[in-house]
Design an enzyme around this catalytic site. Structure first.
Site, PDB file in Angstrom:
ATOM      1  N   HIS A 171       4.090   1.361   2.206  1.00 46.40           N
ATOM      2  CA  HIS A 171       5.284   0.718   1.652  1.00 46.40           C
ATOM      3  C   HIS A 171       5.892   1.594   0.542  1.00 46.40           C
ATOM      4  CE1 HIS A 171       2.774  -2.886   2.907  1.00 46.40           C
ATOM      5  NE2 HIS A 171       3.892  -3.102   3.580  1.00 46.40           N
ATOM      6  N   HIS A 177       0.864  -1.190   0.000  1.00 40.97           N
ATOM      7  CA  HIS A 177       0.000   0.000   0.000  1.00 40.97           C
ATOM      8  C   HIS A 177       0.896   1.233   0.000  1.00 40.97           C
ATOM      9  CE1 HIS A 177       1.057   0.130   4.206  1.00 40.97           C
ATOM     10  NE2 HIS A 177       0.486  -1.041   4.434  1.00 40.97           N
ATOM     11  N   SER A 231      -1.639  -3.581   5.843  1.00 40.78           N
ATOM     12  CA  SER A 231      -2.162  -4.694   5.037  1.00 40.78           C
ATOM     13  C   SER A 231      -3.338  -5.348   5.755  1.00 40.78           C
ATOM     14  CB  SER A 231      -1.057  -5.720   4.798  1.00 40.78           C
ATOM     15  OG  SER A 231       0.089  -5.074   4.284  1.00 40.78           O
TER      16      SER A 231
HETATM   17  P1  AMP Z   1       5.090  -5.046   6.435  1.00 38.50           P
HETATM   18  O1  AMP Z   1       4.850  -5.414   5.015  1.00 38.50           O
HETATM   19  O2  AMP Z   1       3.846  -4.895   7.248  1.00 38.50           O
HETATM   20  O3  AMP Z   1       6.144  -5.908   7.104  1.00 38.50           O
HETATM   21  O4  AMP Z   1       5.716  -3.588   6.414  1.00 38.50           O
HETATM   22  C1  AMP Z   1       6.898  -3.309   5.699  1.00 38.50           C
HETATM   23  C2  AMP Z   1       7.375  -1.936   6.070  1.00 38.50           C
HETATM   24  O5  AMP Z   1       6.385  -0.978   5.746  1.00 38.50           O
HETATM   25  C3  AMP Z   1       7.661  -1.778   7.578  1.00 38.50           C
HETATM   26  O6  AMP Z   1       8.844  -1.019   7.736  1.00 38.50           O
HETATM   27  C4  AMP Z   1       6.457  -1.011   8.053  1.00 38.50           C
HETATM   28  O7  AMP Z   1       6.727  -0.225   9.194  1.00 38.50           O
HETATM   29  C5  AMP Z   1       6.179  -0.135   6.848  1.00 38.50           C
HETATM   30  N1  AMP Z   1       4.798   0.367   6.899  1.00 38.50           N
HETATM   31  C6  AMP Z   1       3.671  -0.363   7.052  1.00 38.50           C
HETATM   32  N2  AMP Z   1       2.605   0.446   7.110  1.00 38.50           N
HETATM   33  C7  AMP Z   1       3.058   1.718   7.009  1.00 38.50           C
HETATM   34  C8  AMP Z   1       2.444   3.008   7.005  1.00 38.50           C
HETATM   35  N3  AMP Z   1       1.125   3.150   7.132  1.00 38.50           N
HETATM   36  N4  AMP Z   1       3.244   4.082   6.881  1.00 38.50           N
HETATM   37  C9  AMP Z   1       4.592   3.949   6.762  1.00 38.50           C
HETATM   38  N5  AMP Z   1       5.226   2.768   6.745  1.00 38.50           N
HETATM   39  C10 AMP Z   1       4.474   1.662   6.870  1.00 38.50           C
END
Ligand code: AMP
Length: 293
Positions: free
Chosen positions: A37, A34, A186
């Site tokens: 990311h 999203h 997500s």
């Molecule tokens: P994930 O796919 O959930 O492991 O997230 C991958 C990266 O995206 C991690 O560093 C999260 O902190 C970052 N992330 C997830 N959601 C957000 C958001 N709303 N704003 C900024 N970074 C995000």
């Protein structure tokens, strides 16, 4: 964008780029991408001449009763988004490439990993630290980008980088939110329409904390109570934790002073567990803390 499935080919690709003096930036993800990311990728694009992303749904960071099997998988759409955002190489290994039979080594950042998310999700941070260290070893980035949304996670990874003398600079990026303030995640796709409406209570609670701070509140318990009060008005919300913690130690504070702190929330909306936070840092040259991001 090149898509690589094996560790050996990824290492070879990175070796070539380093030989050409490229500056590598890395964004690890679990897919179901999203704008949150993509904001990390855009930031890396500015800083680095090679941008690497990974999609790896890491089994080691999910508990036995957690949502690994139903976690959203949107690989084709993710690939389109990463291509449009200017990623050079996507590393997307299978689980047995990262954890082959006989895998026995785990990384645990003690202390920081045990409270808050670590207490609610035993073993979670051990899984995160282990996979991120492995990914750092494979991708060898100069910079790695993480969202402040997962504040405890990024603090733990910073500590791991210090303790293990890693040659990577960890860059913390702002939280990206929906129009009503809900932090993008997500897991938001699990919410039905009624739950989605209810989920805005997290942002309302943090707004209330911001108001309290602006009105001069410095007592952590008072801030915590104000947040809890807003959350308790939403019948679909069940609080896991609300805490005001020091931004370095993640230990509770009794008052807000010169050191940066976080107001951290974990809240179930129906069956979906959401986290959010407010980073409260002292304004430059002033004694008054201001909240941001
Ligand atoms: P994930 O796919 O959930 O492991 O997230 C991958 C990266 O995206 C991690 O560093 C999260 O902190 C970052 N992330 C997830 N959601 C957000 C958001 N709303 N704003 C900024 N970074 C995000």
């Amino acid at each position: 964008m090149e898509i690589i499935r094996t560790i050996s080919w990824m290492k070879e690709t990175v070796r070539q780029a380093r030989a050409e003096n490229h500056v590598g930036g890395f964004i690890p993800t679990m897919g179901a991408l999203h704008e949150g990311h993509l904001s990390l990728i855009r930031r890396a694009r500015v800083d680095c001449s090679r941008v690497y992303a990974s999609i790896f749904l890491n089994p080691a960071q999910f508990g036995p009763n957690e949502d690994l099997s139903k976690y959203p998988r949107t690989f084709e759409r993710d690939v389109e988004q990463l291509t449009d955002a200017g990623v050079d190489v996507l590393f997307a290994p299978e689980a047995n490439e990262i954890y082959p039979q006989g895998f026995h080594t785990y990384v645990n950042v003690e202390g920081l990993s045990e409270r808050l998310e670590g207490r609610s999700r035993p073993g979670h941070f051990r899984g995160v630290s282990t996979v991120v260290l492995k990914l750092f070893e494979i991708v060898q980035p100069q910079f790695a980008y993480f969202g402040r949304k997962d504040a405890q996670q990024v603090r733990i990874l910073q500590q791991m980088a210090i303790d293990l003398n890693l040659n990577v600079e960890i860059v913390v990026c702002p939280i990206v939110r929906e129009g009503d303030g809900l932090a993008l995640s997500s897991r938001n796709t699990y919410l039905n329409s009624e739950e989605r409406r209810a989920a805005s209570v997290l942002q309302h609670a943090l707004d209330e904390a911001r108001r309290e701070l602006n009105a001069g509140t410095r007592d952590a318990l008072q801030l915590q109570t104000a947040i809890g009060k807003v959350l308790s008005k939403e019948t679909l919300a069940r609080v896991d934790y609300v805490e005001i913690v020091d931004a370095e130690s993640f230990q509770p504070v009794s008052s807000i002073g010169a050191r940066p702190v976080y107001a951290l929330l974990a809240v179930f909306i129906g069956k979906t567990r959401l986290i959010d936070n407010l980073f409260i840092a002292p304004a430059a040259g002033q004694n008054v803390p201001v909240s941001s991001l």
